[in-house]
Design a protein around this motif. Structure first.
Motif, PDB file in Angstrom:
ATOM      1  N   LEU A   3       0.467  -1.232  -0.271  1.00 43.50           N
ATOM      2  CA  LEU A   3      -0.583  -0.321   0.025  1.00 43.50           C
ATOM      3  C   LEU A   3       0.685   1.043  -0.086  1.00 43.50           C
ATOM      4  CD1 LEU A   3      -2.430  -1.076   2.886  1.00 43.50           C
ATOM      5  CD2 LEU A   3      -3.192  -1.082   0.213  1.00 43.50           C
ATOM      6  N   LEU A   4       2.004   1.544   0.769  1.00 42.79           N
ATOM      7  CA  LEU A   4       2.902   2.633   0.772  1.00 42.79           C
ATOM      8  C   LEU A   4       3.075   2.692  -0.659  1.00 42.79           C
ATOM      9  CD1 LEU A   4       4.707   4.325   2.216  1.00 42.79           C
ATOM     10  CD2 LEU A   4       6.236   2.638   2.596  1.00 42.79           C
ATOM     11  N   PHE A   5       3.823   1.791  -1.340  1.00 46.47           N
ATOM     12  CA  PHE A   5       4.065   1.448  -2.290  1.00 46.47           C
ATOM     13  C   PHE A   5       3.378   2.123  -4.112  1.00 46.47           C
ATOM     14  CE2 PHE A   5       4.762   0.161  -7.293  1.00 46.47           C
ATOM     15  CZ  PHE A   5       5.763   0.220  -7.137  1.00 46.47           C
ATOM     16  N   LEU A   6       2.527   1.793  -3.450  1.00 43.23           N
ATOM     17  CA  LEU A   6       1.241   2.488  -4.144  1.00 43.23           C
ATOM     18  C   LEU A   6       0.650   3.401  -4.393  1.00 43.23           C
ATOM     19  CD1 LEU A   6      -1.482  -1.007  -4.740  1.00 43.23           C
ATOM     20  CD2 LEU A   6       0.085   0.407  -6.033  1.00 43.23           C
ATOM     21  N   TYR A   9       3.859   5.668  -5.657  1.00 44.68           N
ATOM     22  CA  TYR A   9       3.775   5.605  -6.946  1.00 44.68           C
ATOM     23  C   TYR A   9       2.460   6.642  -7.526  1.00 44.68           C
ATOM     24  CZ  TYR A   9       3.194   4.115 -11.923  1.00 44.68           C
ATOM     25  OH  TYR A   9       3.167   3.711 -12.901  1.00 44.68           O
ATOM     26  N   MET A  10       0.928   6.393  -6.782  1.00 43.72           N
ATOM     27  CA  MET A  10       0.341   7.548  -6.637  1.00 43.72           C
ATOM     28  C   MET A  10       0.807   9.581  -7.067  1.00 43.72           C
ATOM     29  SD  MET A  10      -1.556   6.020  -8.346  1.00 43.72           S
ATOM     30  CE  MET A  10      -3.667   7.761  -8.914  1.00 43.72           C
ATOM     31  N   VAL A  11       1.819   9.740  -5.912  1.00 48.92           N
ATOM     32  CA  VAL A  11       2.523  10.625  -5.622  1.00 48.92           C
ATOM     33  C   VAL A  11       3.421  11.250  -6.845  1.00 48.92           C
ATOM     34  CG1 VAL A  11       3.827  12.118  -4.126  1.00 48.92           C
ATOM     35  CG2 VAL A  11       1.964  11.313  -2.788  1.00 48.92           C
ATOM     36  N   GLN A  92      13.817  -1.847  -1.968  1.00 50.17           N
ATOM     37  CA  GLN A  92      13.478  -1.019  -0.208  1.00 50.17           C
ATOM     38  C   GLN A  92      12.648  -0.048  -1.262  1.00 50.17           C
ATOM     39  OE1 GLN A  92      15.444  -2.686   2.643  1.00 50.17           O
ATOM     40  NE2 GLN A  92      15.725  -3.699   1.465  1.00 50.17           N
ATOM     41  N   ALA A  93      11.825   0.340   0.649  1.00 51.59           N
ATOM     42  CA  ALA A  93      11.239   1.628   0.267  1.00 51.59           C
ATOM     43  C   ALA A  93      11.501   2.786   0.215  1.00 51.59           C
ATOM     44  CB  ALA A  93      10.756   1.376   1.861  1.00 51.59           C
ATOM     45  N   LYS A  94      13.042   2.745   0.783  1.00 49.96           N
ATOM     46  CA  LYS A  94      14.286   4.100   0.925  1.00 49.96           C
ATOM     47  C   LYS A  94      14.795   4.627  -1.384  1.00 49.96           C
ATOM     48  CE  LYS A  94      18.751   4.853   1.718  1.00 49.96           C
ATOM     49  NZ  LYS A  94      19.910   4.792   1.818  1.00 49.96           N
ATOM     50  N   GLU A  95      14.823   3.070  -1.906  1.00 54.41           N
ATOM     51  CA  GLU A  95      14.648   3.365  -2.946  1.00 54.41           C
ATOM     52  C   GLU A  95      13.572   4.470  -3.360  1.00 54.41           C
ATOM     53  OE1 GLU A  95      15.080  -0.222  -4.839  1.00 54.41           O
ATOM     54  OE2 GLU A  95      17.008  -0.184  -3.863  1.00 54.41           O
ATOM     55  N   ILE A  96      12.316   4.346  -3.158  1.00 51.02           N
ATOM     56  CA  ILE A  96      11.111   4.446  -3.915  1.00 51.02           C
ATOM     57  C   ILE A  96      10.342   6.121  -2.664  1.00 51.02           C
ATOM     58  CG2 ILE A  96       8.637   4.141  -3.761  1.00 51.02           C
ATOM     59  CD1 ILE A  96       8.927   1.477  -3.646  1.00 51.02           C
ATOM     60  N   LEU A  97      10.813   6.435  -2.409  1.00 48.01           N
ATOM     61  CA  LEU A  97      11.087   7.423  -1.460  1.00 48.01           C
ATOM     62  C   LEU A  97      11.784   8.716  -1.850  1.00 48.01           C
ATOM     63  CD1 LEU A  97      10.800   6.051   2.683  1.00 48.01           C
ATOM     64  CD2 LEU A  97       9.127   7.527   0.843  1.00 48.01           C
ATOM     65  N   ILE A  98      13.374   7.925  -2.360  1.00 49.15           N
ATOM     66  CA  ILE A  98      14.473   8.877  -2.800  1.00 49.15           C
ATOM     67  C   ILE A  98      14.058   9.517  -3.653  1.00 49.15           C
ATOM     68  CG2 ILE A  98      16.892   9.005  -4.199  1.00 49.15           C
ATOM     69  CD1 ILE A  98      17.281   7.537  -2.211  1.00 49.15           C
ATOM     70  N   GLY A  99      13.430   8.669  -4.942  1.00 51.30           N
ATOM     71  CA  GLY A  99      12.541   8.615  -6.475  1.00 51.30           C
ATOM     72  C   GLY A  99      11.221   9.813  -6.434  1.00 51.30           C
ATOM     73  N   ALA A 100      10.527  10.116  -5.508  1.00 52.44           N
ATOM     74  CA  ALA A 100       9.101  10.090  -4.627  1.00 52.44           C
ATOM     75  C   ALA A 100      10.154  11.983  -5.017  1.00 52.44           C
ATOM     76  CB  ALA A 100       8.221  10.091  -3.970  1.00 52.44           C
TER      77      ALA A 100
END
Length: 240
Positions: A3-6, A9-11, A92-100
């Motif tokens: 759910l965090l990823f989705l 990703y939407m953001v 890793q959630a860290k990678e997604i947060l950096i991209g966002a």
């Protein structure tokens, strides 16, 4: 975690949409048109609307559109890959947060008025240096002012202009802010002696001028055209 990823990703997707809406807006495209076309290009749906010509006919917008279309295709591949990695517990959630965070930062920077002015200046400079007048879309050539309008007037049997010339039908036309650019008769475009050419049923006139003047002088023929097109379920008349 899924759910965090989705959510992230939407953001990212929404931020990218707004980034490109700002960029298209800086080229002179209306906000509502920009947003629809950005979403259409990103998702690959609906981009065949008539408004897409506003992008395809503009050199700067074409470059932005190319990046956006590639991003749309790439982002779809990313989400499929990322979901697969989630299933294998390798992302890793860290990678997604950096991209966002990167995308949101770009969006916030573009919201700054100073940055907008610099980008608008850069776009205009590129247009002046590299673009010929013939490469520009009709709107950017003719419709520089809000009061300017282009009308494609279709002539029907009951039109008031039938069997008349412009000189006969529009008194003192030389004094009006209204110009007939050409008359299309079948596959032929008549450009000579326009104001003394007798108009036939089935002709199409391309008229340029001040909107208030055009609508006032040709209101009867415009109404007849709209009614005919409505009854025949044809697209609405072309008033740009």
């Amino acid at each position: 975690m899924n759910l965090l990823f989705l959510f992230i990703y939407m953001v990212i997707i929404l931020a990218v949409i707004e980034i490109f809406v700002i960029l298209f807006r800086l080229t002179g495209l209306k906000v509502e048109v920009s947003r629809f076309q950005v979403i259409s290009m990103m998702t690959g749906t609906g981009f065949t609307t008539g408004e897409s010509e506003l992008i395809l006919g503009h050199p700067v917008r074409r470059k932005l559109a190319l990046v956006l279309i590639l991003f749309g295709a790439f982002s779809l591949a990313v989400i499929i890959s990322s979901i697969s990695q989630f299933l294998s517990e390798g992302l890793q959630a860290k990678e997604i947060l950096i991209g966002a965070g990167t995308v949101i930062t770009v969006f916030l920077v573009l919201k700054m008025e100073r940055v907008k002015r610099l980008l608008a200046k850069a776009f205009n400079q590129e247009m002046k240096q590299n673009i010929e007048l013939a490469d520009l879309p009709v709107r950017d050539v003719f419709l520089k002012n809000k009061e300017d309008v282009l009308l494609e007037l279709h002539i029907y049997e009951e039109s008031t202009l039938v069997n008349q010339t412009i000189s006969e039908a529009v008194k003192e036309h030389d004094e009006l802010e209204l110009v007939v650019l050409f008359i299309k008769r079948g596959d032929v475009k008549i450009r000579r002696h326009l104001y003394n050419t007798r108009i036939h049923e089935g002709d199409q006139l391309l008229i340029y001028g001040v909107k208030e003047v055009v609508l006032k002088v040709l209101h009867e023929d415009i109404s007849i055209m709209k009614e005919n097109q409505k009854n025949r379920e044809l697209p609405s008349y072309n008033l740009l």
